[in-house]
Design an enzyme around this catalytic site. Structure first.
Site, PDB file in Angstrom:
ATOM      1  N   GLU A   1       0.809  -1.228   0.000  1.00  0.00           N
ATOM      2  CA  GLU A   1       0.000   0.000   0.000  1.00  0.00           C
ATOM      3  C   GLU A   1       0.841   1.277   0.000  1.00  0.00           C
ATOM      4  O   GLU A   1       0.656   2.144   0.870  1.00  0.00           O
ATOM      5  CB  GLU A   1      -0.996  -0.044   1.169  1.00  0.00           C
ATOM      6  CG  GLU A   1      -1.904  -1.274   1.065  1.00  0.00           C
ATOM      7  CD  GLU A   1      -2.754  -1.528   2.311  1.00  0.00           C
ATOM      8  OE1 GLU A   1      -2.711  -0.717   3.245  1.00  0.00           O
ATOM      9  OE2 GLU A   1      -3.446  -2.559   2.338  1.00  0.00           O
TER      10      GLU A   1
ATOM     11  N   ASN B   1       2.323  -4.543  -3.410  1.00  0.00           N
ATOM     12  CA  ASN B   1       0.951  -5.014  -3.204  1.00  0.00           C
ATOM     13  C   ASN B   1       0.076  -3.815  -2.857  1.00  0.00           C
ATOM     14  O   ASN B   1       0.491  -2.957  -2.060  1.00  0.00           O
ATOM     15  CB  ASN B   1       0.987  -6.006  -2.018  1.00  0.00           C
ATOM     16  CG  ASN B   1      -0.249  -6.842  -1.860  1.00  0.00           C
ATOM     17  OD1 ASN B   1      -0.701  -7.469  -2.809  1.00  0.00           O
ATOM     18  ND2 ASN B   1      -0.805  -6.868  -0.653  1.00  0.00           N
TER      19      ASN B   1
ATOM     20  N   HIS C   1     -10.057  -6.322  -2.685  1.00  0.00           N
ATOM     21  CA  HIS C   1     -11.094  -6.230  -1.640  1.00  0.00           C
ATOM     22  C   HIS C   1     -12.280  -5.475  -2.248  1.00  0.00           C
ATOM     23  O   HIS C   1     -12.304  -4.251  -2.272  1.00  0.00           O
ATOM     24  CB  HIS C   1     -10.564  -5.454  -0.423  1.00  0.00           C
ATOM     25  CG  HIS C   1      -9.531  -6.191   0.356  1.00  0.00           C
ATOM     26  ND1 HIS C   1      -9.811  -7.352   1.048  1.00  0.00           N
ATOM     27  CD2 HIS C   1      -8.216  -5.943   0.559  1.00  0.00           C
ATOM     28  CE1 HIS C   1      -8.708  -7.785   1.651  1.00  0.00           C
ATOM     29  NE2 HIS C   1      -7.731  -6.957   1.356  1.00  0.00           N
TER      30      HIS C   1
ATOM     31  N   GLU D   1      -5.630 -10.774  -2.077  1.00  0.00           N
ATOM     32  CA  GLU D   1      -6.450 -10.660  -0.858  1.00  0.00           C
ATOM     33  C   GLU D   1      -7.940 -10.624  -1.207  1.00  0.00           C
ATOM     34  O   GLU D   1      -8.708  -9.863  -0.621  1.00  0.00           O
ATOM     35  CB  GLU D   1      -6.074  -9.383  -0.077  1.00  0.00           C
ATOM     36  CG  GLU D   1      -4.604  -9.294   0.282  1.00  0.00           C
ATOM     37  CD  GLU D   1      -4.264  -8.102   1.177  1.00  0.00           C
ATOM     38  OE1 GLU D   1      -5.173  -7.474   1.752  1.00  0.00           O
ATOM     39  OE2 GLU D   1      -3.058  -7.795   1.301  1.00  0.00           O
TER      40      GLU D   1
ATOM     41  N   ASP E   1     -11.734 -10.649  -1.528  1.00  0.00           N
ATOM     42  CA  ASP E   1     -13.020 -10.866  -0.859  1.00  0.00           C
ATOM     43  C   ASP E   1     -14.019  -9.878  -1.439  1.00  0.00           C
ATOM     44  O   ASP E   1     -13.643  -8.963  -2.162  1.00  0.00           O
ATOM     45  CB  ASP E   1     -12.936 -10.813   0.682  1.00  0.00           C
ATOM     46  CG  ASP E   1     -12.338  -9.546   1.246  1.00  0.00           C
ATOM     47  OD1 ASP E   1     -12.326  -8.513   0.543  1.00  0.00           O
ATOM     48  OD2 ASP E   1     -11.876  -9.574   2.412  1.00  0.00           O
TER      49      ASP E   1
HETATM   50  O1  9MR Z   1      -7.020  -9.225   7.895  1.00  0.00           O
HETATM   51  C1  9MR Z   1      -6.147  -8.407   8.642  1.00  0.00           C
HETATM   52  C2  9MR Z   1      -6.757  -8.092   9.991  1.00  0.00           C
HETATM   53  O2  9MR Z   1      -6.846  -9.266  10.773  1.00  0.00           O
HETATM   54  C3  9MR Z   1      -5.939  -7.031  10.692  1.00  0.00           C
HETATM   55  O3  9MR Z   1      -6.593  -6.653  11.898  1.00  0.00           O
HETATM   56  C4  9MR Z   1      -5.775  -5.836   9.782  1.00  0.00           C
HETATM   57  C5  9MR Z   1      -4.987  -4.724  10.418  1.00  0.00           C
HETATM   58  O4  9MR Z   1      -4.897  -3.617   9.584  1.00  0.00           O
HETATM   59  O5  9MR Z   1      -5.133  -6.237   8.591  1.00  0.00           O
HETATM   60  C6  9MR Z   1      -5.902  -7.130   7.853  1.00  0.00           C
HETATM   61  O6  9MR Z   1      -5.265  -7.456   6.652  1.00  0.00           O
HETATM   62  C7  9MR Z   1      -5.001  -6.373   5.746  1.00  0.00           C
HETATM   63  C8  9MR Z   1      -3.766  -6.738   4.981  1.00  0.00           C
HETATM   64  O7  9MR Z   1      -2.710  -7.008   5.857  1.00  0.00           O
HETATM   65  C9  9MR Z   1      -3.379  -5.627   4.006  1.00  0.00           C
HETATM   66  N1  9MR Z   1      -4.476  -5.296   3.133  1.00  0.00           N
HETATM   67  C10 9MR Z   1      -5.733  -5.017   3.783  1.00  0.00           C
HETATM   68  C11 9MR Z   1      -6.111  -6.175   4.715  1.00  0.00           C
HETATM   69  C12 9MR Z   1      -7.479  -5.939   5.333  1.00  0.00           C
HETATM   70  O8  9MR Z   1      -7.426  -4.828   6.187  1.00  0.00           O
END
Ligand code: 9MR
Length: 363
Positions: free
Chosen positions: A173, A214, A250, A279, A281
């Site tokens: 990001e 990513n 997402h 990722e 969903d």
């Molecule tokens: O799924 C992850 C969640 O359990 C964490 O609390 C969160 C913290 O920011 O991060 C989520 O995963 C993220 C990923 O690492 C990067 N892209 C966005 C994902 C969803 O927030």
């Protein structure tokens, strides 16, 4: 690098899950068995996703609490997927909670599970602005100190899993939603060159690992994907070791499916890199309705099909496969049901759409 004579970091609880998965005959992607518990059936149509994925990865994010405690979760994970991404275990706050002190246990358990089930591991994530430990966020470090901290973190973590983690999300990001550089501790301290430096340090620690950038909302052609495209072009022109771009995917059903996703993947591939959905969903406003599930299925099906349409697309990873453990409800009030399986671990129409898309291209 880890020594693999035993299963380092394996807990008795996880060993129990291993034993139960093996006993159920589900390791390595064999045919599913109906469990028929009160929670619902873990059965899904045969073959499993991984059985017809060919050389492509069909992966999922995995987190430790569920892997350690939920036998049916572990069973489906082993049966359906040929790749896993630790959802949180490799993040900085977990991995280096105190400066210079690394906590390998959680990630080791996931890597060991993956190896036991013939699954690749995607490493997520080395450089990100989120989930950083307090000592780093609030440390007031100079640029020179930050540089040393980042280099040490990358060298230690990538070196530890050299040869075991197939690909790393080295930088996650880097861009804001409008395509400008995201204002982070790394940009402020090190300037835009932090991306090239991080890639070079990761490459030095494991020359065999595939190194990725990513980001989210770059699936279609827009200002943010244009910014990523220009960054990739410039890094490749400088000879920086960059192997791929991850498109998080997402989705929110409130938004139309992005246009020309395959065309967007292809323009990145034409820069000489691989691409992947990392990722996936697709959330929507609750409650769950049949029409929402049907629409959601089209997002999954189109994403898998877009990947299969581009030879350089190595695979699709979903961000948890079940609504039972999805991050979505905790982050988007009133939204959820974003995954392939429902909260009772029963496959949804999205699962059927992903399977059908894979089957359409299976040899
Ligand atoms: O799924 C992850 C969640 O359990 C964490 O609390 C969160 C913290 O920011 O991060 C989520 O995963 C993220 C990923 O690492 C990067 N892209 C966005 C994902 C969803 O927030």
């Amino acid at each position: 690098m880890r020594l693999l004579v035993t299963r380092p970091g394996s807990s008795p609880a996880l060993s129990l899950v291993f034993a139960m998965v093996v006993a159920a005959g589900c390791a390595g992607g064999s045919s599913p068995q109906a469990s028929g518990t009160a929670e619902g059936s873990a059965a899904s149509p045969s073959p499993a996703l991984r059985d017809i994925a060919g050389s492509r990865q069909i992966g999922t994010a995995v987190d430790l609490p569920q892997l350690k405690t939920d036998t049916r979760y572990a069973e489906i994970l082993a049966r359906e997927f040929n790749s896993v991404t630790p959802e949180n275990a490799l993040k900085w706050e977990r991995m280096e909670p105190a400066r210079g002190s690394f906590n390998w246990g959680g990630a080791d358990e996931i890597v060991t599970f993956a190896q036991a089930h013939g699954q690749k591991v995607r490493g997520h994530v080395l450089v990100w602005h989120s989930q950083l430990p307090g000592w780093l966020n609030g440390g007031g470090f100079s640029g020179a100190e930050l540089r040393e901290i980042l280099q040490n973190h990358i060298a230690t973590e990538v070196g530890r899993y050299a040869g075991e983690i197939y690909a790393w999300d080295v930088v996650n990001e880097p861009f804001a939603d409008d395509g400008t550089w995201r204002d982070t501790i790394w940009l402020r301290g090190l300037g835009q060159g932090y991306v090239a430096d991080a890639l070079r340090w990761a490459h030095a620690a494991d020359p065999g690992a595939k190194l990725y950038l990513n980001d989210y909302d770059i699936e279609g052609i827009n200002a943010k994907s244009d910014a990523m495209y220009e960054l990739v072009k410039s890094l490749k022109a400088q000879g920086v070791p960059l192997d791929g771009v991850g498109f998080q995917a997402h989705y929110d059903l409130a938004n139309p499916f992005p246009s020309d996703v395959a065309g967007n993947l292809k323009r990145f591939a034409d820069l000489g890199i691989e691409v992947a959905f990392t990722e996936l969903d697709a959330r929507f406003k609750l409650p769950v309705t049949e029409s929402a599930l049907a629409r959601q299925a089209t997002y999954y099906g189109q994403t898998v099909a877009a990947c299969l349409a581009v030879p350089a697309c190595v695979g699709v990873t979903v961000w948890e496969f079940t609504d039972k453990y999805s991050w979505v409800p905790g982050f988007f009030a009133g939204k959820g049901a974003a995954c392939l399986y429902d909260e009772n671990l029963v496959p949804k129409p999205a699962y059927g759409a992903a399977l059908a898309a894979l089957a359409a291209q299976a040899p």
